[in-house]
Design an enzyme around this catalytic site. Structure first.
Site, short mmCIF file in Angstrom:
data_model
loop_
_atom_site.label_atom_id
_atom_site.label_comp_id
_atom_site.label_asym_id
_atom_site.label_seq_id
_atom_site.Cartn_x
_atom_site.Cartn_y
_atom_site.Cartn_z
N TYR A 102 7.56 7.74 -7.65
CA TYR A 102 8.60 6.87 -8.24
C TYR A 102 8.15 6.39 -9.63
O TYR A 102 6.96 6.26 -9.90
CB TYR A 102 8.90 5.66 -7.34
N ASP A 179 -2.34 -10.71 2.49
CA ASP A 179 -3.05 -9.81 3.40
C ASP A 179 -4.05 -10.54 4.30
O ASP A 179 -4.33 -10.08 5.41
CB ASP A 179 -3.82 -8.75 2.60
C1 LIG Z 1 -2.12 2.79 -0.96
C2 LIG Z 1 -1.45 1.44 -0.94
C3 LIG Z 1 -0.13 1.33 -1.35
C4 LIG Z 1 0.52 0.08 -1.34
N1 LIG Z 1 1.81 0.01 -1.75
C5 LIG Z 1 2.44 -1.20 -1.77
C6 LIG Z 1 3.79 -1.29 -2.24
O1 LIG Z 1 4.39 -0.31 -2.65
N2 LIG Z 1 4.38 -2.52 -2.22
C7 LIG Z 1 3.73 -3.64 -1.78
O2 LIG Z 1 4.33 -4.73 -1.79
N3 LIG Z 1 2.46 -3.57 -1.34
C8 LIG Z 1 1.79 -2.38 -1.32
N4 LIG Z 1 0.49 -2.31 -0.90
C9 LIG Z 1 -0.16 -3.51 -0.35
C10 LIG Z 1 -0.67 -4.47 -1.42
O3 LIG Z 1 -1.57 -3.82 -2.30
C11 LIG Z 1 -1.37 -5.64 -0.72
O4 LIG Z 1 -0.59 -6.08 0.36
C12 LIG Z 1 -1.56 -6.79 -1.67
O5 LIG Z 1 -2.46 -6.43 -2.71
C13 LIG Z 1 -2.11 -8.02 -0.93
O6 LIG Z 1 -2.30 -9.05 -1.87
P1 LIG Z 1 -3.31 -10.24 -1.55
O7 LIG Z 1 -3.31 -11.07 -2.80
O8 LIG Z 1 -2.97 -10.90 -0.28
O9 LIG Z 1 -4.73 -9.57 -1.34
P2 LIG Z 1 -5.57 -8.67 -2.35
O10 LIG Z 1 -4.72 -7.98 -3.35
O11 LIG Z 1 -6.47 -7.83 -1.49
O12 LIG Z 1 -6.44 -9.75 -3.15
C14 LIG Z 1 -7.49 -10.44 -2.52
C15 LIG Z 1 -8.44 -10.95 -3.59
O13 LIG Z 1 -9.42 -11.78 -2.98
C16 LIG Z 1 -10.69 -11.43 -3.49
N5 LIG Z 1 -11.70 -11.78 -2.46
C17 LIG Z 1 -11.90 -11.19 -1.26
N6 LIG Z 1 -12.90 -11.79 -0.59
C18 LIG Z 1 -13.35 -12.78 -1.40
C19 LIG Z 1 -14.38 -13.77 -1.29
N7 LIG Z 1 -15.14 -13.85 -0.19
N8 LIG Z 1 -14.57 -14.60 -2.32
C20 LIG Z 1 -13.80 -14.56 -3.43
N9 LIG Z 1 -12.81 -13.66 -3.60
C21 LIG Z 1 -12.59 -12.79 -2.60
C22 LIG Z 1 -10.62 -9.93 -3.76
O14 LIG Z 1 -11.59 -9.56 -4.70
C23 LIG Z 1 -9.20 -9.81 -4.29
O15 LIG Z 1 -9.16 -10.04 -5.69
C24 LIG Z 1 -0.18 -1.07 -0.89
C25 LIG Z 1 -1.51 -0.97 -0.49
C26 LIG Z 1 -2.15 0.27 -0.51
C27 LIG Z 1 -3.59 0.35 -0.08
#
Ligand SMILES: Cc1cc2nc3c(=O)[nH]c(=O)nc-3n(C[C@H](O)[C@H](O)[C@H](O)COP(=O)(O)OP(=O)(O)OC[C@H]3O[C@@H](n4cnc5c(N)ncnc54)[C@H](O)[C@@H]3O)c2cc1C
Length: 289
Positions: A102, A179
């Site tokens: 896409y 997540d």
């Molecule tokens: C192949 C693939 C395709 C995807 N496609 C999509 C899509 O099309 N649409 C969609 O909505 N989602 C998609 N996702 C999912 C999406 O990437 C995640 O759901 C999203 O990034 C989650 O965001 P988050 O902020 O909760 O966690 P994350 O993005 O994982 O961020 C967590 C942060 O916390 C930090 N961290 C972790 N542990 C610690 C610690 N102990 N101390 C300090 N910092 C820490 C990490 O370094 C990171 O920066 C996809 C995922 C994958 C793998």
């Protein structure tokens, strides 16, 4: 956009702080980071992803590997084959494999993700989901798909995993989001979307119940409970549906025949199966607009 938003609101961003432990008490929480600093906060939002340190405060469990692997690439749109659909999302599905393509960044870039089930994972081998397996699994696909898979980056891969829905996202002054709260398989493309919906709901609940900040424990408890009650059922449904969605795409044999028949009978504007997700519920679940 997010960075600009944080700067505008006066959020202090500190990089390179690996959180190693979090302790909650009656007035707040204490956070220790690897480099030795200690922080105090009245409320801690754990948005630290699939391998969340904060989630361990709630339950200690390992991610559930699905045995599927993703490879991707994002390239300037002019590098994309003439056969690609540059206007819309294009999905190719087959037994144990799929390729999705896409346009992104207002059509300047083209994103593609290939996913496959690893036989080596099923066989219990340590080194699974390798570029060799990617090529084997997509051998025999149509010219456009095999050509696209050949253009993927192979220096990085994603071993697809999720976790079961959690019973609780709140413990005293700690709350989970994104997540860390609800890791899901990517088949509904919802991981980041659900994290944004969480943010909208949490901001709304805190804003209404604790407009002066998280000082009053009773009001804070009320706000956090309302947030979790709103978000947990919806995100749990997305987590479960994402698994089934992947099964529908990757099925074989009779399952594939039935799926194809059902798909062929659907009108191109019929979305009733996914209306619960995209059909009009506001992100914070508080109204219909
Ligand atoms: C192949 C693939 C395709 C995807 N496609 C999509 C899509 O099309 N649409 C969609 O909505 N989602 C998609 N996702 C999912 C999406 O990437 C995640 O759901 C999203 O990034 C989650 O965001 P988050 O902020 O909760 O966690 P994350 O993005 O994982 O961020 C967590 C942060 O916390 C930090 N961290 C972790 N542990 C610690 C610690 N102990 N101390 C300090 N910092 C820490 C990490 O370094 C990171 O920066 C996809 C995922 C994958 C793998």
């Amino acid at each position: 956009v997010l960075l600009d938003g944080c700067r505008r609101e006066g959020v202090l961003l500190e990089n390179d702080r690996l959180v190693t432990s979090i302790e909650s008490d009656a007035d707040g929480a204490t956070i220790d980071v690897e480099s030795g600093q200690r922080y105090r906060a009245r409320l801690v939002v754990g948005a630290d992803g699939l391998h969340s340190t904060m989630r361990k405060y709630f339950v200690d469990e390992q991610p559930i590997y699905s045995g599927f692997v993703a490879y991707r690439s994002a390239v300037p749109i002019h590098q994309v084959s003439e056969r690609a659909n540059r206007e819309d999302v294009q999905l190719y599905i087959g037994p144990g494999i799929h390729l999705v393509q896409y346009p992104v960044r207002t059509g300047l870039m083209y994103n593609q993700v290939a996913v496959f089930r690893s036989d080596r994972f099923i066989a219990g081998e340590q080194d699974w989901g390798t570029p060799d397996e990617l090529r084997q699994m997509f051998a025999g696909t149509c010219a456009h798909v095999s050509e696209s898979v050949g253009s993927l980056w192979t220096d990085q891969r994603w071993l697809m995993c999720d976790l079961e829905p959690l019973d609780s996202w709140v413990a005293g002054r700690l709350v989970l989001l994104g997540d860390a709260a609800h890791p899901m398989l990517q088949y509904l493309a919802q991981g980041a979307c659900q994290a944004f919906e969480d943010v909208a709901a949490l901001a709304d609940c805190l804003g209404r119940h604790t407009p002066d900040g998280p000082k009053d424990q009773e009001l804070l408890t009320k706000a956090l409970k309302e947030y979790a009650d709103l978000r947990r059922p919806r995100t749990a449904q997305v987590q479960r549906w994402a698994r089934s969605w992947g099964d529908i795409w990757h099925t074989d044999g009779v399952g594939a025949l039935l799926r194809n028949e059902l798909f062929a009978r659907r009108g191109s504007a019929e979305y009733r199966e996914t209306d619960w997700l995209w059909g009009g519920q506001s992100p914070n679940g508080l109204g219909s607009d």
